[in-house]
Structure formats: structure tokens, C-alpha cells
Design an enzyme around this catalytic site. Structure first.
Site, short mmCIF file in Angstrom:
data_model
loop_
_atom_site.label_atom_id
_atom_site.label_comp_id
_atom_site.label_asym_id
_atom_site.label_seq_id
_atom_site.Cartn_x
_atom_site.Cartn_y
_atom_site.Cartn_z
N LYS A 193 -28.96 92.36 6.52
CA LYS A 193 -28.23 91.48 5.61
C LYS A 193 -26.76 91.37 6.04
O LYS A 193 -26.16 92.36 6.50
CB LYS A 193 -28.34 92.05 4.20
N SER A 205 -29.75 89.25 -4.21
CA SER A 205 -28.94 88.58 -3.21
C SER A 205 -29.51 88.68 -1.79
O SER A 205 -29.06 87.98 -0.89
CB SER A 205 -27.52 89.16 -3.21
N SER A 240 -31.46 93.11 -6.21
CA SER A 240 -31.24 92.29 -5.02
C SER A 240 -32.16 92.59 -3.85
O SER A 240 -32.19 91.84 -2.88
CB SER A 240 -29.77 92.40 -4.56
#
Length: 546
Positions: free
Chosen positions: A111, A192, A216
């Protein structure tokens, strides 16, 4: 403060992609990466069916065909220009006869709020960090590399890990645009860690690393038919990861299988002197290889958290079938109708997150390279206003504004909220439920199916099981539970602090019994069934109200 202009940003990111994709075109490989996890590609490399270099080229070609073109998922935000060279080095090591490491030659996406020492910036999706090339590995990335993994690239995310606006669109960032759900492109991939999950679901890498503060990892994994592990806070280092909350932040794996999640968790876990929360991590590292889990659920008492269900009727039906399968696997199910006050926990949690976000981000920004001119949260807020068309064109930054107004980590209101939220979610919440009912673990629907992306109203999910383990800092594993009209939904296994090993074993037993994951179809939208179409038409003359 003024940051990099929108005009210069894509050129920098596209350059990284162009460097890597040039390698993807020569020489070609016919190795099919679709639907393969870590164990699959590692086994094929060990058997000599594919080299690490050819594997990287195959994934780069798939990213070009599916993420940049084709369905255009926008899941990958940047590619590592060193990936092919690192893969070639892994091949030379294998040919030398050296024992293969746990992730030898396996490409992994991370990420884009996690730092890597290569030429890729760590942007958290924001133009404010477009030039944030730190040339330092987060300890979790260093652990991946030491285990032989190839860092293939960075994944898109909800900008600032979804901590900028209370009306956000999960999976959107100023740098990366909107991540699309590979099951239905007009539906949310959640956030996210949307890019990490969408990328694995679309076979752009065999696995990816996400981060979670509250939902997330588990929500994106659930909505894309994957396994996601949110570890105990303190199992995995947070150093050199763009922060939200020192109390709740953690990184974790998103994978095709529970066994792959266990392997990655064992690699990621460990003490980091720079992160005091990890002091006891070495003693709780999960096993890299799960034991025989065929009877892992036999005789175990599993609490059914009914108070986390009831948000979506079709999801509840799938949950009911999952409970039947748990019984068939030998589990004793214990109904739990009532839980702690989630509204009170959520209100206290928000005070904690806003305060810690301001303190943590200011500290992080102070450590970035001089090219990053946003040195405080106030600078980021100002840059967003200056880049309004790109950064604020869809929604505002009210959470950042509220965070900027907080009074710091010594504020009495913050200290009270921190203590109360931990107690309500932990000692008086999950711990109490566990002890009173003599439970081995708890289960709930991870959430409802993916919702249609709404550029006007923002996200509108169908419930979530993430808040209690997130606020308490406890582990949370989601595994595929089934689907609603072709949209995946997950089953959550939740346990006390440091219970990752147990949850992974239960998840693997469920996975073997259920065998239900379906592959994405990249539909532009969900087609209406004939029955649904009939219901959308008038009932006919004479059959309606007069």
C-alpha cells in the site's frame, strides 16, 4: 504551503511505470498468473516452471492489460523500476543452490502509505507527498525483502487512509484516482486498502500488504472475495508508515488463502526498537505453516455476534448458512444478542483518531525529504485548498480540519477518550463476552456487499464488524463467506489479543469446509435479473391502487 503541481505529478509516476513496463515486453512469458496465490507461484518457481524474472514480467504485463487498460482498475499507483533486477538476483540465488527463503522470488504489492527504499514515492494518495521518495524501507518491507520477496509496486488507497473527509469515496485518491471493484466496476472496493485488495482479486500480484485503523484491511478483502488479516496492534512494526493512530494502526496481509495470510503474517511480525508497541511481537509470531486444520473447529465454542448483524437481509441469509457449516465442522455456537455501546465507542474513537492523526502526521512530515514542502498538517490543508480542483473536487477535508484543531496528546479529553474507548471495546467488550461465554473465538458478517460508488453522497456501507477489534487492538480475520447477487461478502473471526494463530487455524478450517470463492468478472455493473426487471415495471392496469 504550495506543493508539486498536478501537471508534474503524472509524469513522475508514469515514468516509474514506463521503466518497469519496458521490461514487461521483453522477453515475453506465457506463464498464466490468474488466480494464483503465494503457494502457487512459489511452488511453480521451485519446480522450475517459471523463473522469478519471468514471473515479474507476467505480472507487469497483467497490470498493463487489466489495471492500466482493459477494466482500468486503478489499483496500482506506481511500479518498482528495480523489480526485474531484484527478481533476476533471486533467480541467481536459487541457481546457486542456496536454500530458498520463505518468499523467494514472490512479487508483493504494498500500500502506498508504506515506505520503500527504491525510487517509488510514498504518497498516501496525496499530491502533498508526490515527491516523498525517502529511500528507506519500512521495517515490514525490510522483512519482506529478507524473506526473498520482490516489491512489485505500490497500491492505490483512500487518500490519507480515509482520514480526510467524513463524506469520502473509499478507494479514491488525488494521485491514483478511483480504485474499481473487479467484481462490478461501478461498486466500491471499500477502503482504505482498496488498491491492495482489488489488485490481488484481479491477479495483479499473488498477495499485497494493506494497513488498517478501523476496517481498512478487512472491508476491502471482504468486498473482493479475499482473506484479510488485521493483526493485534504491535505484532507488525508501524515505523515509516504514514500514520493515523498510534493506538490502532497496523499493517497486515491480503491474500487468496488463509495459508498465504499465515505465511505473510509470520514474515511481517517481529520486534522493532523504533516502535514500542512491538515489544512482545517476537513471542507471538504466527507459524509460517499452519498445522493440519481439518478438525480445528471441532468442539470449539464460537460466539455469534448477532448485534453486529441485521444490517442487510441478504447478508444475514448467507451468514446463517455459514453458521450451519460451522456447526457441521464441529463448532458449538453460542448466541450473543447484545454487546457494548457501539455509538459510545465510536464517539470516543473519533476523538482519539483525530488527536493522534494530528500528532502523528506532524511528526511524520517532519522526517520527509526537503522536496516535500508540506511539513505539518496545516500545510497539507492549505495545499488541498490550493489544488482544490484535484484534491477537493469530490469532497471536503473536514476531518483534517477537525484534527488540526485538537489540543495534543496531553489533552485531558483525549486521554479520557483513549481510556474509555479501550475499556469499552476491550475489557468491558470483547474480553467480557469471551470470558462470560467461555469462547474460543467470535464470528460476525464482516459487512454487507459492495455498494454503488456515489459521487454525491459518498460511502454508504451495510454494517461492519471492524470497530470492536480495531479499537481494542485485537486481531480480526476475514475469509470469503459467500456472495449476494455475485458480490462477495466475508465472515469475520475475532479473538483476544495475540490470538492470530488460533484465528488463522479456524479460518483455514472454514475455508476448507466452505470452498466458495468465486472469481471476479469485471462487470461494468450488476445485470438485473428477469425477476428484478419485472418488479421495476408497473404492475399493470387494474392491479394497482385506484
Amino acid at each position: 504551503m504550495q506543493g508539486p503541481s498536478l501537471a508534474t505529478l503524472p509524469r513522475a509516476l508514469l515514468l516509474l511505470g514506463a521503466i518497469a513496463l519496458t521490461g514487461a515486453a521483453m522477453p515475453p512469458t506465457n506463464y498464466d498468473v490468474q488466480h494464483k496465490g503465494i503457494a502457487d507461484v512459489a511452488g511453480d518457481m521451485q519446480a522450475g516452471h517459471v523463473s522469478a524474472a519471468a514471473l515479474v514480467r507476467a505480472y507487469l504485463a497483467r497490470i498493463a492489460a487489466v489495471d492500466h487498460a482493459g477494466p482500468s482498475l486503478h489499483a496500482v499507483i506506481a511500479l518498482n523500476p528495480q523489480a526485474e533486477a531484484e527478481a533476476a538476483a533471486s533467480d541467481r540465488r536459487r541457481r546457486s543452490g542456496a536454500p530458498p527463503r520463505a518468499l523467494e522470488g514472490v512479487p508483493i504489492l504494498v500500500k502506498d502509505n508504506i515506505e520503500t527504499e527504491d525510487a517509488m514515492p510514498t504518497t498516501a494518495g496525496s499530491l502533498a507527498l508526490a515527491g516523498n521518495v525517502t529511500h528507506r524501507d519500512a521495517p515490514l518491507v525490510a522483512r519482506l525483502r529478507a524473506a526473498g520477496a520482490i516489491i512489485l509496486g505500490k497500491t492505490n488507497l483512500s487518500e490519507w487512509a480515509n482520514m480526510r473527509s467524513s463524506a469520502s469515496i473509499s478507494g479514491w485518491s488525488g494521485v491514483g484516482g478511483l480504485t474499481r471493484n473487479p467484481y462490478a466496476l461501478d461498486r466500491s472496493a471499500c477502503g482504505s486498502s482498496s488498491g491492495s485488495a482489488a489488485a490481488v482479486a484481479a491477479s495483479l500480484a499473488p498477495a499485497a500488504i494493506g494497513t488498517e485503523t478501523d476496517g481498512s484491511i478487512t472491508c476491502p478483502a471482504s468486498l473482493t472475495g479475499l482473506v484479510g488479516l488485521k493483526p493485534t496492534v504491535g505484532l507488525v512494526s508501524r515505523t515509516h508508515v504514514v500514520p493515523i493512530s498510534a493506538s490502532q494502526d497496523t499493517a497486515g496481509p491480503i491474500t487468496h488463502t488463509v495459508a498465504d495470510a499465515a505465511l505473510l503474517a509470520s514474515v511481517l511480525a517481529g520486534h522493532d526498537p523504533a516502535d514500542p508497541a512491538t515489544e512482545d511481537a517476537d513471542a507471538h509470531r504466527p507459524a509460517a505453516v499452519l498445522p493440519d486444520t481439518a478438525h480445528a473447529l471441532q468442539g470449539k465454542r464460537i460466539g455469534v455476534l448477532r448485534f453486529l448483524a441485521g444490517h442487510h437481509a441478504a447478508t444475514d441469509l448467507v451468514f446463517g448458512r455459514a453458521l450451519d457449516r460451522l456447526r457441521e465442522a464441529g463448532a458449538t455456537l453460542v448466541e450473543i444478542k447484545d454487546g457494548p455501546d457501539l455509538d459510545a465507542i465510536g464517539n470516543a474513537e473519533m476523538t482519539v483518531l483525530l488527536t493522534e492523526f494530528k500528532a502523528g502526521l506532524d511528526l511524520y512530515l517532519a522526517s520527509t525529504p526537503p522536496v516535500v514542502t508540506t511539513r505539518t498538517m496545516a500545510d497539507v490543508i492549505a495545499l488541498n485548498e490550493a489544488q482544490h480542483d484535484r484534491e477537493l473536487g469530490l469532497f471536503n477535508q473536514d476531518l483534517m480540519v477537525r484534527a488540526q484543531a485538537t489540543a495534543g496528546l496531553n489533552d485531558a479529553g483525549y486521554r479520557t477518550a483513549l481510556s474509555q474507548s479501550r475499556r469499552m471495546a476491550g475489557a468491558d467488550g470483547l474480553d467480557k463476552l469471551q470470558a462470560q461465554n467461555n469462547l474460543d473465538a467470535m464470528v460476525a458478517p464482516t459487512g454487507g456487499p459492495a455498494w454503488v460508488v456515489d459521487l454525491v453522497n459518498g460511502d454508504h456501507d451495510g454494517g461492519s464488524a471492524s470497530t470492536l477489534p480495531a479499537v481494542a487492538g485485537y486481531p480480526h480475520l476475514t475469509v470469503p463467506m459467500g456472495d449476494v447477487d455475485g458480490l462477495p461478502i466475508g465472515l469475520s473471526f475475532i479473538g483476544p489479543r495475540w490470538s492470530e494463530q488460533r484465528l488463522l487455524e479456524f479460518g483455514a478450517a472454514w475455508e476448507a469446509a466452505a470452498r466458495i470463492r468465486q472469481q471476479p468478472r469485471y462487470l461494468p455493473t450488476l445485470p438485473e435479473t428477469p425477476a428484478q426487471r419485472a418488479l421495476l415495471l408497473p404492475a399493470g392496469r387494474g392491479s394497482g391502487p385506484s
